[in-house]
Write an enzyme that holds these catalytic residues in place. Structure first.
Site, PDB file in Angstrom:
ATOM      1  N   ASP A  69     -34.406  47.083  -0.715  1.00  0.00           N
ATOM      2  CA  ASP A  69     -34.563  47.506  -2.234  1.00  0.00           C
ATOM      3  C   ASP A  69     -33.077  47.620  -2.570  1.00  0.00           C
ATOM      4  O   ASP A  69     -32.145  48.189  -2.031  1.00  0.00           O
ATOM      5  CB  ASP A  69     -35.297  48.795  -2.263  1.00  0.00           C
ATOM      6  CG  ASP A  69     -35.781  48.922  -3.810  1.00  0.00           C
ATOM      7  OD1 ASP A  69     -36.452  48.150  -4.186  1.00  0.00           O
ATOM      8  OD2 ASP A  69     -35.574  49.983  -4.334  1.00  0.00           O
ATOM      9  N   GLY A 151     -30.560  38.315 -11.708  1.00  0.00           N
ATOM     10  CA  GLY A 151     -30.338  39.552 -12.218  1.00  0.00           C
ATOM     11  C   GLY A 151     -29.292  39.786 -13.263  1.00  0.00           C
ATOM     12  O   GLY A 151     -29.119  39.099 -14.061  1.00  0.00           O
TER      13      GLY A 151
HETATM   14  P1  ITT Z   1     -38.583  42.330  -3.846  1.00  0.00           P
HETATM   15  O1  ITT Z   1     -39.048  43.854  -3.898  1.00  0.00           O
HETATM   16  O2  ITT Z   1     -39.774  41.327  -3.473  1.00  0.00           O
HETATM   17  O3  ITT Z   1     -37.456  42.157  -2.792  1.00  0.00           O
HETATM   18  P2  ITT Z   1     -37.760  42.372  -6.369  1.00  0.00           P
HETATM   19  O4  ITT Z   1     -37.084  41.339  -7.385  1.00  0.00           O
HETATM   20  O5  ITT Z   1     -38.728  43.207  -6.988  1.00  0.00           O
HETATM   21  O6  ITT Z   1     -37.935  41.621  -5.121  1.00  0.00           O
HETATM   22  P3  ITT Z   1     -36.093  44.940  -6.178  1.00  0.00           P
HETATM   23  O7  ITT Z   1     -37.269  45.801  -6.340  1.00  0.00           O
HETATM   24  O8  ITT Z   1     -35.086  45.289  -5.044  1.00  0.00           O
HETATM   25  O9  ITT Z   1     -36.381  43.323  -5.873  1.00  0.00           O
HETATM   26  O10 ITT Z   1     -35.335  44.844  -7.443  1.00  0.00           O
HETATM   27  C1  ITT Z   1     -33.882  44.246  -7.562  1.00  0.00           C
HETATM   28  C2  ITT Z   1     -33.383  44.267  -8.833  1.00  0.00           C
HETATM   29  O11 ITT Z   1     -32.144  44.696  -8.985  1.00  0.00           O
HETATM   30  C3  ITT Z   1     -33.424  42.746  -9.376  1.00  0.00           C
HETATM   31  O12 ITT Z   1     -34.444  42.248 -10.057  1.00  0.00           O
HETATM   32  C4  ITT Z   1     -32.013  42.886 -10.098  1.00  0.00           C
HETATM   33  O13 ITT Z   1     -32.281  43.014 -11.419  1.00  0.00           O
HETATM   34  C5  ITT Z   1     -31.266  43.779  -9.524  1.00  0.00           C
HETATM   35  N1  ITT Z   1     -30.269  43.247  -8.431  1.00  0.00           N
HETATM   36  C6  ITT Z   1     -30.426  43.402  -7.238  1.00  0.00           C
HETATM   37  N2  ITT Z   1     -29.546  42.871  -6.533  1.00  0.00           N
HETATM   38  C7  ITT Z   1     -28.743  42.129  -7.256  1.00  0.00           C
HETATM   39  C8  ITT Z   1     -27.901  41.334  -7.204  1.00  0.00           C
HETATM   40  O14 ITT Z   1     -27.396  40.693  -6.148  1.00  0.00           O
HETATM   41  N3  ITT Z   1     -27.406  40.661  -8.456  1.00  0.00           N
HETATM   42  C9  ITT Z   1     -27.932  40.805  -9.673  1.00  0.00           C
HETATM   43  N4  ITT Z   1     -28.948  41.770  -9.815  1.00  0.00           N
HETATM   44  C10 ITT Z   1     -29.311  42.329  -8.710  1.00  0.00           C
END
Ligand code: ITT
Length: 191
Positions: A69, A151
């Site tokens: 996460d 992101g």
């Molecule tokens: P999974 O839970 O299926 O892994 P998700 O997109 O829902 O996918 P998260 O709940 O971990 O993933 O949310 C991560 C968010 O945080 C992502 O959508 C971005 O907005 C931000 N984020 C995380 N890592 C990032 C990165 O390396 N670069 C830019 N934004 C990032």
């Protein structure tokens, strides 16, 4: 050894595979090889959400599962968007809507310090768990720049650089990122 990547984020998967490429003994599977249900991300911390994803997916599939996460913490916003990073501007928000909301919230704010956080969990079918946290410090740009990544990458300038992660591209990002730092520690514990 087979390990399932417990994510459905198609932008995270290539980063995982690039970072983990140096581990030839492991065969990495994705949701394309072994589908699993979505996990409701209702935890109050990155740790809670990462544990929930890894546990639910490994229990459902019977496979060792690596999940994480991650999100952005902005100092002037008291750590927001944090665990709500993906949904900052609403449940189905796009990356650019989230970025616009962030820039709006930081209008006229001089302190633009922020950090990316990634908590990774590797869970085995016998219940054994490894957990680690990686962070990348930096600041939020005045406007989006660059095309790479996903992101908040177009507005995040890592410490020691003057370009955003989206301008720096995958080679630099995957070398210094919060994801790299968390996964590297986890793999050291595994081997
Ligand atoms: P999974 O839970 O299926 O892994 P998700 O997109 O829902 O996918 P998260 O709940 O971990 O993933 O949310 C991560 C968010 O945080 C992502 O959508 C971005 O907005 C931000 N984020 C995380 N890592 C990032 C990165 O390396 N670069 C830019 N934004 C990032």
């Amino acid at each position: 050894m087979k390990i399932l990547l417990g994510t459905k984020n198609d932008k995270k998967i290539p980063e995982f595979l690039d970072i983990l490429a140096g581990l030839p003994a492991v065969q990495w599977l994705t949701y394309q090889d072994c589908p699993f249900r979505d996990v409701e991300e209702d935890g109050r911390s990155f740790e809670e959400n990462a544990l929930k994803k890894a546990r639910q997916i490994s229990q459902e599939t019977g496979l060792a599962t690596l999940a994480e996460d991650s999100g952005l913490e902005v100092r002037a916003l008291q750590g927001a968007p944090g665990v709500r990073s993906a949904r900052f501007a609403g449940e189905k928000a796009t990356d650019s809507q989230n970025i616009q909301k962030l820039l709006q919230g930081l209008k006229g704010v001089a302190d633009r310090r922020a950090r990316f956080v990634c908590v990774a969990v590797l869970r085995f079918p016998d219940g054994r768990e490894l957990i680690s946290r990686g962070m990348l410090e930096g600041k939020i740009a005045e406007e989006p720049r660059g095309q790479a990544g996903f992101g908040y990458d177009p507005v995040f300038i890592p410490e020691g650089y003057d370009k955003t992660l989206a301008e720096l591209g995958p080679e630099v990002k995957n070398h210094i990122s919060h994801r790299r730092r968390a996964l590297e520690k986890l793999m050291q514990d595994l081997l």
